[in-house]
Design a protein around this motif. Sequence first.
Motif, mmCIF file in Angstrom:
data_model
loop_
_atom_site.group_PDB
_atom_site.id
_atom_site.type_symbol
_atom_site.label_atom_id
_atom_site.label_comp_id
_atom_site.label_asym_id
_atom_site.label_seq_id
_atom_site.Cartn_x
_atom_site.Cartn_y
_atom_site.Cartn_z
ATOM 1 N N ASP A 72 0.844 -1.197 0.000
ATOM 2 C CA ASP A 72 0.000 0.000 0.000
ATOM 3 C C ASP A 72 0.877 1.244 0.000
ATOM 4 O O ASP A 72 0.809 2.081 0.899
ATOM 5 C CB ASP A 72 -0.946 0.007 1.201
ATOM 6 N N GLY A 73 1.739 1.347 -0.979
ATOM 7 C CA GLY A 73 2.525 2.555 -1.165
ATOM 8 C C GLY A 73 3.400 2.937 0.002
ATOM 9 O O GLY A 73 3.698 4.123 0.189
ATOM 10 N N GLY A 74 3.822 1.976 0.809
ATOM 11 C CA GLY A 74 4.682 2.269 1.939
ATOM 12 C C GLY A 74 3.951 2.436 3.250
ATOM 13 O O GLY A 74 4.601 2.533 4.309
ATOM 14 N N TYR A 75 2.622 2.484 3.216
ATOM 15 C CA TYR A 75 1.858 2.571 4.455
ATOM 16 C C TYR A 75 1.687 1.195 5.106
ATOM 17 O O TYR A 75 0.953 1.053 6.086
ATOM 18 C CB TYR A 75 0.507 3.240 4.199
ATOM 19 N N ASP A 76 2.360 0.214 4.565
ATOM 20 C CA ASP A 76 2.499 -1.103 5.198
ATOM 21 C C ASP A 76 3.956 -1.197 5.664
ATOM 22 O O ASP A 76 4.836 -1.620 4.945
ATOM 23 C CB ASP A 76 2.141 -2.224 4.223
ATOM 24 N N HIS A 168 -7.841 -6.317 9.598
ATOM 25 C CA HIS A 168 -7.108 -5.327 8.800
ATOM 26 C C HIS A 168 -8.144 -4.363 8.215
ATOM 27 O O HIS A 168 -8.858 -4.700 7.290
ATOM 28 C CB HIS A 168 -6.285 -6.002 7.696
ATOM 29 N N LEU A 169 -8.213 -3.195 8.771
ATOM 30 C CA LEU A 169 -9.181 -2.216 8.280
ATOM 31 C C LEU A 169 -8.790 -1.660 6.924
ATOM 32 O O LEU A 169 -9.585 -0.956 6.297
ATOM 33 C CB LEU A 169 -9.348 -1.090 9.299
ATOM 34 N N PHE A 170 -7.585 -2.006 6.479
ATOM 35 C CA PHE A 170 -7.152 -1.599 5.137
ATOM 36 C C PHE A 170 -6.844 -2.883 4.348
ATOM 37 O O PHE A 170 -7.683 -3.763 4.284
ATOM 38 C CB PHE A 170 -5.987 -0.613 5.234
ATOM 39 N N ASP A 171 -5.681 -3.016 3.763
ATOM 40 C CA ASP A 171 -5.384 -4.195 2.964
ATOM 41 C C ASP A 171 -5.062 -5.393 3.860
ATOM 42 O O ASP A 171 -4.643 -5.233 5.024
ATOM 43 C CB ASP A 171 -4.193 -3.901 2.037
ATOM 44 N N ALA A 172 -5.228 -6.589 3.317
ATOM 45 C CA ALA A 172 -4.902 -7.792 4.088
ATOM 46 C C ALA A 172 -3.434 -7.841 4.474
ATOM 47 O O ALA A 172 -3.060 -8.527 5.436
ATOM 48 C CB ALA A 172 -5.271 -9.035 3.281
ATOM 49 N N ALA A 173 -2.593 -7.122 3.746
ATOM 50 C CA ALA A 173 -1.165 -7.052 4.069
ATOM 51 C C ALA A 173 -0.869 -6.022 5.148
ATOM 52 O O ALA A 173 0.308 -5.742 5.419
ATOM 53 C CB ALA A 173 -0.361 -6.724 2.810
ATOM 54 N N GLN A 174 -1.920 -5.461 5.787
ATOM 55 C CA GLN A 174 -1.760 -4.422 6.805
ATOM 56 C C GLN A 174 -2.544 -4.791 8.071
ATOM 57 O O GLN A 174 -3.590 -4.218 8.353
ATOM 58 C CB GLN A 174 -2.240 -3.073 6.262
ATOM 59 N N PRO A 175 -2.061 -5.741 8.858
ATOM 60 C CA PRO A 175 -2.780 -6.116 10.088
ATOM 61 C C PRO A 175 -2.831 -4.975 11.091
ATOM 62 O O PRO A 175 -1.853 -4.254 11.287
ATOM 63 C CB PRO A 175 -1.953 -7.288 10.631
#
Length: 549
Positions: A72-76, A168-175
């Motif tokens: 997510d553009g670095g927000y992960d 993950h309220l955003f992407d699945a890669a962002q717990p």
Amino acid sequence: MSVEDAGVARPYDQGAWWRDAVVYQIYPRSFADANGDGEGDLPGVLSRLGHLADLGVDAIWLSPFYPSPLADGGYDVADHCDVDPRYGTLADFDALVAGAAAKNIKVIVDIVPNHCSAEHPWFRAALAAGPGSPERERFVFRDEPNNWRSVFGGPAWTQVADGQWYLHLFDAAQPDWNWRHPDVVALFERVLRFWLERGVAGFRIDVANMLFKQDGLPDVVPGSQGGPLTPGLAAVPYEHQPELLELYRSWRKILGSFPGDRGTVAEMWFDADQARPYLAGDGLAQLFNFRLMPAPWSAEEFRAVVDESYRLARETGGSIPWVLGNHDVPRMVTRYGVDQDLVHAPTPEVLLGRVDVDVELGTRRARAAALLLLALPGGAYVYQGDELGLPEHLAIPDEARQDPMFERTLRTFMGRDGCRVPLPWSGTIAPYGFSAARDSRHARETWLPQPGDWAGLTVAAQRADPDSTLNLYRAALAIRREHPALGDGDLTWLDAPPGVLALARDPGFTLMVNFGPEPVPLSPHHEVLLASGPLEGRLLPPDTGVWLS
């Protein structure tokens, strides 16, 4: 009509630099590429500080540059206390802070506290440890999911091999972190101190209203929205929970333990009731004022937002810097160049790719909006490329898109890639000087493709054009630095014809913006300081703004 009767609270941070600063947002991957690999980096930012100094900004805000898989553009974020090798090293960061300070530019960095990367060591340890383990307590695992939905589309829960689900309220890669766990609290206290010790002037707090989740994780009531920050009254159980106030008070104490004014600016959409507790206490220094961004091109709509926000700041003594663009919304030129009924719809049609854009009209309006932004009381944020009048890149091929929103909405929502395209610096063909280490014939393709018609929008081309958008911003910021009425302070609304927004600031400053279809007379007995477009004698044309003294 005067608004001097608004109740005034004396701010505890009166005089802090950020109360009237103009801050320039840098999306590092798309700002400047120093090594020719097609991706921006910190040495690239350092090499272009002269542009920012000439522009006249007070500070830069760096979007995430931390180690990350870039889901997510670095927000992960996989490591909150280092620099991703794509962008350089900690030594490059230190050199950038020092170089910016030499030009009287402060540096703000992003802090991303709601979630981390699925590659973060703590989350990998949680997956390995299994259900009921202390490692899993740092995140939000449960045996059955509730009905929460991801901001990016789809469910907010993903099942792991042992059968549990994680939030993950955003992407699945962002717990999501569990902010009721002391390890998480202590981690971010260490993160704050780490960057403060390296000289940052403050932090932009990502999704600052969503950290704490209501006990028990109750289902979201269909159709509900975030409510006031009052115990038990948050309509969405993952927004504006009361524990946030104490957390931000503790962070403010950490910032206050370092020399100089160190501030925070929080990313959250809010109404006045939600914002007041944050602003009235001794926690958050600032809340972004996003509410102008979705407003349709209308004097009445803009005035309503400005009036409410100004009164809120006066009542609380808080600071609400104005924003018209960032890395999450379509660019101003495109927003203002489409049917305005489509801009503030629940799903902006511009991000669905089903719009006709009048770039000339959008450019006129964006230039007028810039003069409004920089004339309002308080601070302001400028997103990279808005000073060039860049439009949204709507023709990125599907296979080149990288925003997770695109795939999570089954490719129906174009996502945010169109406002994140690498900047054009010089030349007539891509990469337009973005990859400075190589010429255009040998540079690698940029990580997102650039349009083929940006030759006239490069920094070099606009520097040579006295009527360019870049030179409009430079002139406006130069006046803002010198004029005693501009920056933090008060405003008074002036009577104006329908479709015109007019305000005065003491001493001796007037702003007029004509949102209507016909020219209107300028205020009499005033000298023109700056106009966003050509005037018609003493008439202000449609879609034009002017500063008067």
